[in-house]
Scaffold this active site. Sequence first.
Site, PDB file in Angstrom:
ATOM      1  N   TYR A   1       0.847  -1.192   0.000  1.00 46.94           N
ATOM      2  CA  TYR A   1       0.000   0.000   0.000  1.00 46.94           C
ATOM      3  C   TYR A   1       0.883   1.243   0.000  1.00 46.94           C
ATOM      4  O   TYR A   1       1.631   1.490   0.945  1.00 46.94           O
ATOM      5  CB  TYR A   1      -0.925   0.039   1.210  1.00 46.94           C
ATOM      6  CG  TYR A   1      -1.951  -1.062   1.308  1.00 46.94           C
ATOM      7  CD1 TYR A   1      -2.173  -1.973   0.279  1.00 46.94           C
ATOM      8  CD2 TYR A   1      -2.709  -1.208   2.452  1.00 46.94           C
ATOM      9  CE1 TYR A   1      -3.127  -2.971   0.387  1.00 46.94           C
ATOM     10  CE2 TYR A   1      -3.674  -2.207   2.571  1.00 46.94           C
ATOM     11  CZ  TYR A   1      -3.868  -3.089   1.530  1.00 46.94           C
ATOM     12  OH  TYR A   1      -4.808  -4.078   1.647  1.00 46.94           O
ATOM     13  N   VAL A   2       0.814   1.998  -1.047  1.00 46.02           N
ATOM     14  CA  VAL A   2       1.576   3.237  -1.223  1.00 46.02           C
ATOM     15  C   VAL A   2       3.074   2.978  -0.976  1.00 46.02           C
ATOM     16  O   VAL A   2       3.735   3.740  -0.269  1.00 46.02           O
ATOM     17  CB  VAL A   2       1.036   4.381  -0.331  1.00 46.02           C
ATOM     18  CG1 VAL A   2       1.588   5.728  -0.770  1.00 46.02           C
ATOM     19  CG2 VAL A   2      -0.485   4.423  -0.315  1.00 46.02           C
TER      20      VAL A   2
END
Length: 82
Positions: free
Chosen positions: A53-54
């Site tokens: 995630y990111v």
Amino acid sequence: MIYNHLGKSGLKISELCLGTMLFGKETNAKDSQTIIASALDNGVNFIDTADAYVAGESEKLIGRLIKANRNEWVLATKLANK
């Protein structure tokens, strides 16, 4: 809030889980903190993140944001998803 026991661990986790896939990018730190506080205030104690995630920023941000009340949260993460 409805809670379930996590096996024999003694942990009770909320049936609702706060997903954080966009925390650290589309959802900035201030908004993320507001969302996390609101979730906890409403009985959610289960939070999910992942290294993908990111590009890992979500995990870092979540760690900083729940540090002060870490014992209130059941944290789930995934790894090796890059």
